[in-house]
Every structure is written in C-alpha cells, then in structure tokens.
Design a protein around this motif. Sequence first.
Motif, mmCIF file in Angstrom:
data_model
loop_
_atom_site.group_PDB
_atom_site.id
_atom_site.type_symbol
_atom_site.label_atom_id
_atom_site.label_comp_id
_atom_site.label_asym_id
_atom_site.label_seq_id
_atom_site.Cartn_x
_atom_site.Cartn_y
_atom_site.Cartn_z
ATOM 1 N N ASP A 98 18.688 -1.016 -8.762
ATOM 2 C CA ASP A 98 18.196 0.348 -8.506
ATOM 3 C C ASP A 98 18.994 1.081 -7.425
ATOM 4 O OD1 ASP A 98 15.912 0.237 -10.320
ATOM 5 O OD2 ASP A 98 15.103 -1.227 -8.924
ATOM 6 N N PRO A 99 20.290 1.340 -7.649
ATOM 7 C CA PRO A 99 21.090 2.014 -6.625
ATOM 8 C C PRO A 99 20.642 3.444 -6.352
ATOM 9 C CG PRO A 99 22.326 1.850 -8.685
ATOM 10 C CD PRO A 99 21.078 1.044 -8.861
ATOM 11 N N ILE A 100 20.779 3.854 -5.114
ATOM 12 C CA ILE A 100 20.502 5.236 -4.719
ATOM 13 C C ILE A 100 21.679 5.721 -3.877
ATOM 14 C CG2 ILE A 100 17.998 4.954 -4.773
ATOM 15 C CD1 ILE A 100 18.023 4.723 -1.744
ATOM 16 N N PRO A 101 21.903 7.052 -3.784
ATOM 17 C CA PRO A 101 23.012 7.559 -2.982
ATOM 18 C C PRO A 101 22.980 7.002 -1.564
ATOM 19 C CG PRO A 101 22.083 9.319 -4.293
ATOM 20 C CD PRO A 101 21.169 8.144 -4.471
ATOM 21 N N GLY A 102 24.138 6.522 -1.133
ATOM 22 C CA GLY A 102 24.234 5.859 0.167
ATOM 23 C C GLY A 102 24.509 4.383 -0.004
ATOM 24 N N ASP A 103 24.054 3.790 -1.114
ATOM 25 C CA ASP A 103 24.389 2.406 -1.423
ATOM 26 C C ASP A 103 25.855 2.327 -1.836
ATOM 27 O OD1 ASP A 103 21.841 1.306 -1.059
ATOM 28 O OD2 ASP A 103 21.242 1.745 -3.120
ATOM 29 N N SER A 145 15.889 13.250 -6.888
ATOM 30 C CA SER A 145 15.118 12.122 -6.367
ATOM 31 C C SER A 145 15.374 10.858 -7.167
ATOM 32 C CB SER A 145 13.622 12.449 -6.372
ATOM 33 O OG SER A 145 13.171 12.696 -7.689
ATOM 34 N N TYR A 146 15.285 9.737 -6.483
ATOM 35 C CA TYR A 146 15.465 8.420 -7.085
ATOM 36 C C TYR A 146 14.275 7.553 -6.691
ATOM 37 C CZ TYR A 146 20.353 9.948 -7.493
ATOM 38 O OH TYR A 146 21.491 10.649 -7.787
ATOM 39 N N PRO A 147 13.721 6.787 -7.627
ATOM 40 C CA PRO A 147 12.594 5.922 -7.274
ATOM 41 C C PRO A 147 13.049 4.710 -6.472
ATOM 42 C CG PRO A 147 13.222 5.570 -9.562
ATOM 43 C CD PRO A 147 14.058 6.720 -9.058
ATOM 44 N N VAL A 148 12.314 4.387 -5.446
ATOM 45 C CA VAL A 148 12.582 3.207 -4.625
ATOM 46 C C VAL A 148 11.295 2.408 -4.508
ATOM 47 C CG1 VAL A 148 13.127 2.393 -2.301
ATOM 48 C CG2 VAL A 148 14.457 4.244 -3.305
ATOM 49 N N PHE A 149 11.421 1.100 -4.645
ATOM 50 C CA PHE A 149 10.266 0.209 -4.539
ATOM 51 C C PHE A 149 10.278 -0.409 -3.148
ATOM 52 C CE2 PHE A 149 11.882 0.283 -8.887
ATOM 53 C CZ PHE A 149 10.778 0.793 -9.547
ATOM 54 N N ALA A 189 -1.987 -7.997 4.651
ATOM 55 C CA ALA A 189 -2.063 -6.978 3.612
ATOM 56 C C ALA A 189 -0.647 -6.734 3.089
ATOM 57 C CB ALA A 189 -2.641 -5.684 4.167
ATOM 58 N N ILE A 190 -0.474 -6.874 1.779
ATOM 59 C CA ILE A 190 0.818 -6.626 1.143
ATOM 60 C C ILE A 190 0.700 -5.312 0.383
ATOM 61 C CG2 ILE A 190 2.554 -7.469 -0.472
ATOM 62 C CD1 ILE A 190 1.550 -10.310 0.095
ATOM 63 N N CYS A 191 1.329 -4.289 0.898
ATOM 64 C CA CYS A 191 1.245 -2.956 0.304
ATOM 65 C C CYS A 191 2.539 -2.641 -0.446
ATOM 66 C CB CYS A 191 1.017 -1.899 1.386
ATOM 67 S SG CYS A 191 -0.406 -2.201 2.458
ATOM 68 N N ASP A 192 2.439 -2.398 -1.738
ATOM 69 C CA ASP A 192 3.593 -2.058 -2.555
ATOM 70 C C ASP A 192 3.573 -0.581 -2.911
ATOM 71 O OD1 ASP A 192 4.594 -4.624 -2.527
ATOM 72 O OD2 ASP A 192 3.711 -5.204 -4.440
ATOM 73 N N PHE A 193 4.714 0.076 -2.712
ATOM 74 C CA PHE A 193 4.837 1.502 -2.992
ATOM 75 C C PHE A 193 6.045 1.769 -3.879
ATOM 76 C CE2 PHE A 193 2.685 1.238 1.080
ATOM 77 C CZ PHE A 193 1.709 2.235 1.006
ATOM 78 N N THR A 194 5.923 2.781 -4.728
ATOM 79 C CA THR A 194 7.080 3.372 -5.395
ATOM 80 C C THR A 194 7.158 4.802 -4.892
ATOM 81 O OG1 THR A 194 6.699 2.052 -7.388
ATOM 82 C CG2 THR A 194 8.197 3.931 -7.580
ATOM 83 N N ILE A 195 8.255 5.114 -4.198
ATOM 84 C CA ILE A 195 8.399 6.446 -3.613
ATOM 85 C C ILE A 195 9.668 7.116 -4.144
ATOM 86 C CG2 ILE A 195 7.156 5.795 -1.524
ATOM 87 C CD1 ILE A 195 9.849 5.569 -0.084
ATOM 88 N N ASP A 196 9.721 8.444 -4.047
ATOM 89 C CA ASP A 196 10.895 9.212 -4.462
ATOM 90 C C ASP A 196 11.686 9.642 -3.232
ATOM 91 O OD1 ASP A 196 10.391 9.137 -7.213
ATOM 92 O OD2 ASP A 196 9.019 10.838 -7.095
ATOM 93 N N VAL A 197 12.961 9.258 -3.193
ATOM 94 C CA VAL A 197 13.827 9.662 -2.085
ATOM 95 C C VAL A 197 15.121 10.261 -2.629
ATOM 96 C CG1 VAL A 197 12.892 7.921 -0.526
ATOM 97 C CG2 VAL A 197 14.923 7.384 -1.905
#
Length: 225
Positions: A98-103, A145-149, A189-197
Amino acid sequence: MKFSQASKSEEMKRVFEDYSLHTLDDLLATIGFGKISPKHVVRYFLPDDYDQAGESLLEKVKKTIVRKIGKTSSVSSSVGISLTGIEDVMVRFGKCCDPIPGDEIIGYISRGRGIVIHTVNCSNVRDMESDRLVDVEWNIKEKQSYPVFMRVICDDKKGVLAEVSSTISGLDINIRHAEVDTDNPDRKAICDFTIDVNDLNEYNRVASAIKKLKGVESVERIRKG
C-alpha cells in the motif's frame, strides 16, 4: 547501439523469427505479458558476457515496454507516478505494501497486469525478477487521498476508541473504518483504523498526535496484503 537502431537490426529480425512475431509492438506486448523476458531479447545483441552495455540496452527495452503499457493498458491511472522521461504511466498499487506519496517506490512489469508499484522495502520485491523492475518516482501534480491502515495499542480504558478517533478527526483526517479489540491476554486495547491521507508526511503527523495521548503504547502503519 540506440534502441531505434536495434529495432531495425538483423538481430531483431532473428528475435521476431524465433518467437513468431511480426512487429515491434507484438514483441513489446509479449514482453509486457510476461511471455518473454527483456533479458532474452538483449542477449541476441550481446552474445558474450553480460556487461554495462547490456545493462544500458536492457533499461531502454524496459522503458519502451513501460511506455507501451502506459498507452494501451486498461489498468488504473497512476496519477502522480512517472518513469524517467515518461509521465502518467498506467499502474496498479501493490496491496501487499500500500504505497503512498513519500514512500520510496519501485515498479514491476507484471505478467498481464501492467506495472505494479511497490515500496522498495516490500518483502515481495526480493522475490521478483530483477529485469522486470523499473525505477519510478512520485510526481504529484494534484493532491489525492490514499487509504492507510493504522494500529494503535494503548491502555484498555473507557472511551479509548472515541478519544483516538477524536484526535484523528481533529486533524481534518477522514476515518473510513475504526474498531477496537480488548479481548487479549495483555489487557490492552487494540484499535485498528483505515484513514485517508495525502502523503507520508500527513500520516506521520497523525501518528505523532496519537502517540502524545496518555496511555498510548504504540502506533503502527500496517499492511493488509
């Protein structure tokens, strides 16, 4: 020898004959679909030991393949990806990393799926055929935007998911999905998020803000592939 010269040479004619091809476009399409390796073509021109001249010609062959795929492929548009001298190449993004700009990224001429973009440290890249790898870079003209987990591990306390979510939203970051798991031996607590960056810097800004919350143990970007 320039690639334009090589394409009209006697060596290229032998390539066409040996693989029952008629045109250069046929050859490039066949390479792009993984039926012939670019190295096999180069060896027709360099029957002796593989050297720097061979590497140079191989790069030209690969760039021509990328250009051909970029014009004819039906895969997703690569807004923001370019190869040296070639912009708006058609690509897919690897689900394994899941590459995003900056990687830091690299492209792979896949078998029948166009060019797949991976992060350079993706574990799958190590097992790929080196002659099918091409240098690519981000060339962002418009933000998208790109999804990041992301996984946040913190103390198990009431309202923990709401607190972390509020921090993310406060930075004007969209949350696509959020869930929390407290059923684990460590009582965390293990909190999993999918966010747009938009890019890696924006993700790092979010991670840094979450790490400042009381009781947060770690913030990790995870890969779903």
